[in-house]
Write a protein that holds these residues in place. Sequence first.
Motif, PDB file in Angstrom:
ATOM      1  N   GLN A  36       0.843  -1.192   0.000  1.00 23.27           N
ATOM      2  CA  GLN A  36       0.000   0.000   0.000  1.00 23.27           C
ATOM      3  C   GLN A  36       0.879   1.243   0.000  1.00 23.27           C
ATOM      4  N   THR A  37       0.533   2.211  -0.858  1.00 24.73           N
ATOM      5  CA  THR A  37       1.273   3.459  -0.916  1.00 24.73           C
ATOM      6  C   THR A  37       0.285   4.591  -1.172  1.00 24.73           C
ATOM      7  N   GLU A  38       0.798   5.808  -1.274  1.00 20.67           N
ATOM      8  CA  GLU A  38      -0.045   6.974  -1.533  1.00 20.67           C
ATOM      9  C   GLU A  38       0.560   7.814  -2.645  1.00 20.67           C
ATOM     10  N   ARG A  79       2.088  10.934  -4.114  1.00 19.57           N
ATOM     11  CA  ARG A  79       2.890  11.974  -3.476  1.00 19.57           C
ATOM     12  C   ARG A  79       2.545  13.354  -4.028  1.00 19.57           C
ATOM     13  N   ARG A  98      -4.931   6.742  -1.918  1.00 16.11           N
ATOM     14  CA  ARG A  98      -4.372   5.415  -1.638  1.00 16.11           C
ATOM     15  C   ARG A  98      -4.251   4.578  -2.911  1.00 16.11           C
TER      16      ARG A  98
END
Length: 403
Positions: free
Chosen positions: A51-53, A55, A95
């Motif tokens: 999981q990342t976001e 930027r 997300r």
Amino acid sequence: MKKNLLLLLTLAALASSCSLFQRKERGTAVPDQKDTVYPLGFCTDSFAVVQTEVRNGETFTGLFGRLGLSQGEAYSLATACDSVFDVRKMRAGGRIDAYSDTARLRYAVYQNSKSELTVFRCSDSLVVWKVLKPVAHVLKAADVTIETSLWNDMLAAGASPLLIVELADIYAWTVDFFGLQKGDRFKVLYREDICDGEVIDISGVDYATFTRGDKTFPAVFLDTGSGNRYWSETGESMRKAFLKAPLKFSRISSGFSYHRKHPVHGTVRPHTAVDYAAPTGTPVMSIGDGTVISKGWGGGGGNTVKIRHNSVYTTAYLHLSRYASGLKVGDRVTQGQVIGYVGMTGTATGPHLDFRVWKNGTPINPLTMESPSAEPLPEAYMPRLDSLKTVFGHNLDSLLAVR
């Protein structure tokens, strides 16, 4: 026996689908089609997920490059989005779940909202599709008596704070939400949108009452297509109209803009107002009922009067030559009441009124602002209004009784 057979067939179909997908990822030729494994369209258990976001300042191609695609693949994926997903609306902090195997990134899932996802297939043929989570619409009731604040008391009553926004809109012209008093009471029949066990929105209020002392103000939802949707029990609109302009016999000399060249200073700066050119001494009127919250010298704006109409709208009248006799801070003014006269005090090149409007603290264009009709409910709708009030009131009381 039949139930066991049905279960075996279902499990076999699911296994076959996942197996087909896994063979495809190993290179076996299969027809080019969107995967159909519930709930995202692919077998999530077949991959490792990170999981990342998004930027700050990160582009779509930059994001997918960071996730492992080449520049050319990321560009092709952006092109594949076409009408399914607007890459420009991918927001910082959004997300992203990245699904990969030992070879590369296979899928990425972007959370558009709490009920909507976008799936990007990042290998073989590039495909993009939407996934809509099921949303339940649940009829609810709330009974909130003000003790400390509407926010705290709404939570204490077990209701979602999202309901405050709906009430503020319905009662914007009846209740000063900055001046709620201890003992004020709201009773509301409304619908919650629930997804994955979480309240994500309020999809509408059917009926509400606001009580202060011995006075109660009911609001009944009835959409006639006229723009007004909430009515008192006697058919009066819950919203009052603004005047189209705060003065007569004038012309607009400068409009609302964030990039206007100042006529005196020569610099480009926001002009979040409308200027009405008019002779000195032309009467200036309040566009709606409200309370004078400031009156005095406003620097470059000269003599200024500021009026708060309700918890949503505030207006200001600048460059006045003088104020209306006896006007003072705290006065309650009515729509059309003269509050001052056109002038050129402060920084101005000629006599005019600089007129400004704020909605929830944000400047808006007075010429395009919503001006709700104060027309009463047509007589033909009154039986329907009476029926709805009875039904909604019964539903509200019934739900509150079983809490």
